[in-house]
Design an enzyme around this catalytic site. Structure first.
Site, short mmCIF file in Angstrom:
data_model
loop_
_atom_site.label_atom_id
_atom_site.label_comp_id
_atom_site.label_asym_id
_atom_site.label_seq_id
_atom_site.Cartn_x
_atom_site.Cartn_y
_atom_site.Cartn_z
CB VAL A 228 42.26 101.95 -16.58
CG1 VAL A 228 43.67 102.20 -17.07
CG2 VAL A 228 42.06 100.48 -16.20
NE ARG A 230 34.07 106.91 -13.88
CZ ARG A 230 34.16 106.37 -15.08
NH1 ARG A 230 35.31 105.82 -15.47
NH2 ARG A 230 33.13 106.35 -15.91
CG ASP A 253 43.06 106.96 -18.75
OD1 ASP A 253 43.62 107.91 -19.36
OD2 ASP A 253 41.96 106.49 -19.09
CD GLU A 258 38.88 112.00 -14.63
OE1 GLU A 258 38.10 111.78 -15.59
OE2 GLU A 258 39.49 111.11 -14.00
CG HIS A 277 38.78 109.55 -17.98
ND1 HIS A 277 37.91 109.81 -16.96
CD2 HIS A 277 38.39 108.35 -18.50
CE1 HIS A 277 37.03 108.83 -16.85
NE2 HIS A 277 37.32 107.92 -17.77
#
Length: 312
Positions: A228, A230, A253, A258, A277
């Site tokens: 959770v 990066r 997450d 990303e 995220h």
């Protein structure tokens, strides 16, 4: 408002923002429309709440009087890199602690969903298949929290009813109200003892791909990795090999890259649960962000030291 008053840009999402210092001049920007005023006059910039660093950085080069950037996220690695390109000193502040509770809540959700086989059971539901199975429990499992800050501390509180044996890791050895916090240098030994490893550490040059081929290989067979923080804290290629080998599970997450593009191998990796995220984003986020920004602007207007400074 006098034209000489310091100019502040706020996100357009703060449309009903009240009780702000009177001796500042405010404009709101949504990140898409034309600039609401001359960027060269802006001294305090609160970027729009977006993960698109290009949007956040769009006006920076023209902000020749910029003194403070107040980020609305805890992670500021990409924004810091953008500010490093500006040939002047700018104070960067983050939103440390604001999303801690909701991020910790999602971390617990990911742990429970992964251990109790919720993705597999949802797949059965989609097919209309009744297939009772036995999945692991979180009760009395060993949990290693890597990055013992606001999120890590909040997560440990949520884990308390499950009787977990929690081990805490941060940059340096120190004490906490709940027990010792171990230096990151001890990770190679500590990961081998954990049933669940939760990453809640900031992304820095030292933590980029911290969980590489070697550290992932040291994790216990059948362990769960939850990220959770990066995405780049984990070597994606190495994680994919462990997942396809069936040795590790993961709940993410955040990912690297990303946003995760369509067709990326992580989407279909066995034993990998992905959320886009969303850890910080709950209805309670905006009031808490507004309170942070209000407090920072009050300090700025009074010439006082700001909170949550991460770079100058």
């Amino acid at each position: 408002m006098a034209a000489s008053s310091p100019q502040v840009w706020l996100p357009a999402q703060f449309g009903s923002f009240t009780d702000l210092p009177r001796d500042l001049n405010y404009a709101r920007w949504d990140g898409r429309s034309a600039f609401p005023s001359d960027p060269a006059e802006v001294e305090f910039y609160v970027p729009p709440l977006t993960q698109d660093i290009d949007t956040i950085g769009k006006p920076l080069a023209r902000m020749t009087r910029l003194r403070v950037v107040q980020a609305l996220s805890s992670g500021t690695d990409e924004l810091r890199a953008e500010l490093d390109r500006i040939p002047r000193d700018v104070t960067l502040c983050n939103a440390r602690g604001v999303p801690a509770g909701s991020t910790a809540e999602l971390a617990l959700t990911l742990i429970l969903a992964s251990l109790r086989g919720i993705p597999e059971l949802l797949h059965d539901q989609d097919r209309g298949a009744w297939r009772p199975r036995v999945f692991p429990s979180l009760y009395e499992r060993s949990v290693l929290i890597v990055g013992y800050g606001a999120v890590g501390s909040a997560l440990e509180e949520l884990l308390a009813p499950f009787g977990c044996a929690v081990t805490r890791v941060a940059r340096d050895d120190r004490d906490s109200p709940r027990g010792p916090v171990h230096s990151v240098t001890r990770l190679p030994r500590l990961v081998a003892e954990a049933d669940v490893v939760v990453l809640a550490t900031p992304l820095t040059p030292q933590t980029r791909q911290l969980f590489d081929v070697d550290l992932l290989a040291r994790m216990k067979d059948g362990a769960l990795l939850v990220n959770v923080s990066r995405g780049a804290v984990v070597d994606t290629g190495a994680l994919l090999k462990e997942a396809h080998g069936g040795r590790l599970r993961a709940a993410l997450d955040v990912t690297d890259p990303e946003p995760l593009p369509p067709g990326h191998p992580l989407w279909g990796a066995p034993g990998v649960l992905i959320t886009p995220h969303v850890g910080a984003f709950t209805p309670s986020l905006w009031p808490r962000l507004e309170e942070l920004v209000r407090r920072q602007l009050t300090r700025f207007a009074a010439g006082e030291e700001l909170d949550n400074v991460v770079a100058r």
